[in-house]
Design a protein around this motif. Structure first.
Motif, PDB file in Angstrom:
ATOM      1  N   THR A 204       0.818  -1.214   0.000  1.00 47.83           N
ATOM      2  CA  THR A 204       0.000   0.000   0.000  1.00 47.83           C
ATOM      3  C   THR A 204       0.851   1.263   0.000  1.00 47.83           C
ATOM      4  O   THR A 204       0.600   2.198  -0.773  1.00 47.83           O
ATOM      5  N   SER A 205       1.872   1.312   0.847  1.00 49.31           N
ATOM      6  CA  SER A 205       2.693   2.515   0.967  1.00 49.31           C
ATOM      7  C   SER A 205       3.423   2.819  -0.334  1.00 49.31           C
ATOM      8  O   SER A 205       3.540   3.988  -0.741  1.00 49.31           O
ATOM      9  N   PRO A 221      -9.954   1.118   1.081  1.00 46.05           N
ATOM     10  CA  PRO A 221      -9.486   2.411   1.593  1.00 46.05           C
ATOM     11  C   PRO A 221      -8.750   2.349   2.924  1.00 46.05           C
ATOM     12  O   PRO A 221      -7.960   3.237   3.237  1.00 46.05           O
ATOM     13  N   ASP A 222      -8.995   1.317   3.712  1.00 43.80           N
ATOM     14  CA  ASP A 222      -8.443   1.265   5.076  1.00 43.80           C
ATOM     15  C   ASP A 222      -7.253   0.322   5.201  1.00 43.80           C
ATOM     16  O   ASP A 222      -6.877  -0.075   6.299  1.00 43.80           O
ATOM     17  N   ARG A 227       0.759  -3.287   4.583  1.00 45.49           N
ATOM     18  CA  ARG A 227       0.050  -4.452   4.062  1.00 45.49           C
ATOM     19  C   ARG A 227       0.000  -4.406   2.539  1.00 45.49           C
ATOM     20  O   ARG A 227       0.246  -3.376   1.929  1.00 45.49           O
ATOM     21  N   TYR A 228      -0.338  -5.531   1.933  1.00 49.56           N
ATOM     22  CA  TYR A 228      -0.390  -5.640   0.469  1.00 49.56           C
ATOM     23  C   TYR A 228      -1.839  -5.675  -0.009  1.00 49.56           C
ATOM     24  O   TYR A 228      -2.737  -6.113   0.721  1.00 49.56           O
ATOM     25  N   THR A 229      -2.048  -5.238  -1.234  1.00 47.74           N
ATOM     26  CA  THR A 229      -3.389  -5.217  -1.801  1.00 47.74           C
ATOM     27  C   THR A 229      -3.332  -5.495  -3.297  1.00 47.74           C
ATOM     28  O   THR A 229      -2.308  -5.260  -3.942  1.00 47.74           O
ATOM     29  N   SER A 230      -4.431  -6.013  -3.826  1.00 52.89           N
ATOM     30  CA  SER A 230      -4.571  -6.194  -5.280  1.00 52.89           C
ATOM     31  C   SER A 230      -5.862  -5.538  -5.766  1.00 52.89           C
ATOM     32  O   SER A 230      -6.360  -5.867  -6.840  1.00 52.89           O
ATOM     33  N   ARG A 231      -6.384  -4.582  -4.966  1.00 52.21           N
ATOM     34  CA  ARG A 231      -7.679  -3.995  -5.270  1.00 52.21           C
ATOM     35  C   ARG A 231      -7.601  -2.525  -5.687  1.00 52.21           C
ATOM     36  O   ARG A 231      -8.621  -1.870  -5.850  1.00 52.21           O
ATOM     37  N   TYR A 232      -6.402  -2.007  -5.858  1.00 54.17           N
ATOM     38  CA  TYR A 232      -6.265  -0.617  -6.305  1.00 54.17           C
ATOM     39  C   TYR A 232      -6.283  -0.560  -7.835  1.00 54.17           C
ATOM     40  O   TYR A 232      -5.925  -1.521  -8.523  1.00 54.17           O
TER      41      TYR A 232
END
Length: 285
Positions: A204-205, A221-222, A227-232
């Motif tokens: 995220t960062s 959004p939170d 942490r990691y994400t694949s939703r952006y």
């Protein structure tokens, strides 16, 4: 069968019970190699296995292959090393520590030395992880310089230790779906369709640092910064614009892949519609 006189590791005139070409089953992976390769490093485990006078006592699988209960994926690098005593690993190889353990098991001391992490005078980082607390480390001028030679596992530690300009290492993956229509025999111009959305996967960062206000994080959004994400996804649809932002942030492309499918767009014509999904992987040291 008797080996040629110049075969290493076997006394002249001694009968050899092994064929010239040997099949191995290492952890479920099948390898086929020459007998001379397996005995090319004296006193190694494979040398001990295949320089004996009898095959009795060597484990075999159901198809008669010699069986070794070790990591079948990493054995390819062990075998490559035994061919010419040189080691070539892919960029950002993440299994260096495990490969070192395999080299120790197969009794290859020179390979173990090659894989051993380089320890600088200022740092004592091992190959398996970070030994120092990032907050206690001195400003990372020397840290960033030394981490570049520690291999893939130590490179992961660099993501915890900011460099002198405050930037952290890491991966970002860019993905998109695209489609276009192509006429009969490619005689007509391709009718390209606009890329609907460019997706962003990674920490995220890092994603927020690179893309800033152009990053749409409404679907997640939170998510905490570490942490990691694949939703952006991005608010624009130009791949080159995304590449420019990654390049400006110090990232470079290390891999890409694409898949595609084709179907008829209209039953009454020969026009075909192609759809594809493509990913680009970027890395910053």
């Amino acid at each position: 069968m008797a080996l040629p006189d110049n075969t290493p590791g076997i006394p002249l005139g001694e009968e050899v019970v092994f064929p010239e070409i040997i099949e191995l089953n290492v952890g479920g992976q099948v390898y086929i190699t020459r007998y001379s390769t397996l005995i090319s490093v004296p006193d190694s485990l494979l040398w001990e296995m295949f320089s004996r006078k009898s095959t009795k006592g060597l484990a075999r699988d159901t198809k008669g292959r010699f069986f070794v209960d070790r990591d079948g994926f990493l054995f390819r690098y062990i075998l490559d090393y035994m061919r010419d005593q040189q080691l070539v690993l892919p960029d950002h190889f993440p299994e260096r520590g495990r490969l070192q353990r395999e080299a120790e098991f197969f009794i290859l001391p020179e390979l173990v030395k090659i894989l051993a992490p380089k320890i600088s005078k200022q740092n004592s980082l091992g190959d398996e992880g970070c030994q120092s607390d990032p907050e206690d480390s001195s400003p990372g001028v020397e840290v960033g310089r030394n981490l570049s030679s520690l291999g893939a596992a130590a490179a992961a530690c660099a993501s915890l230790v900011p460099s002198s300009d405050g930037k952290r290492s890491g991966f970002i993956t860019i993905g998109y779906r695209g489609s276009y229509t192509l006429g009969r025999d490619t005689q007509t111009d391709a009718k390209f369709r606009r890329v609907a959305r460019i997706m962003v996967c990674g920490k995220t960062s890092l994603a927020r640092e690179v893309f800033g206000e152009t990053l749409n994080d409404s679907r997640d959004p939170d998510r905490p910064p570490e942490r990691y994400t694949s939703r952006y996804y991005l608010k624009f649809t130009f791949l080159e614009q995304a590449f420019d932002k990654l390049a400006d942030a110090g990232f470079h492309m290390v891999a890409c892949n694409s898949t595609g499918t084709c179907a008829f767009a209209h039953e009454q014509t020969d026009d075909k519609i192609w759809t594809s999904y493509t990913e680009y992987v970027f890395y910053r040291e």
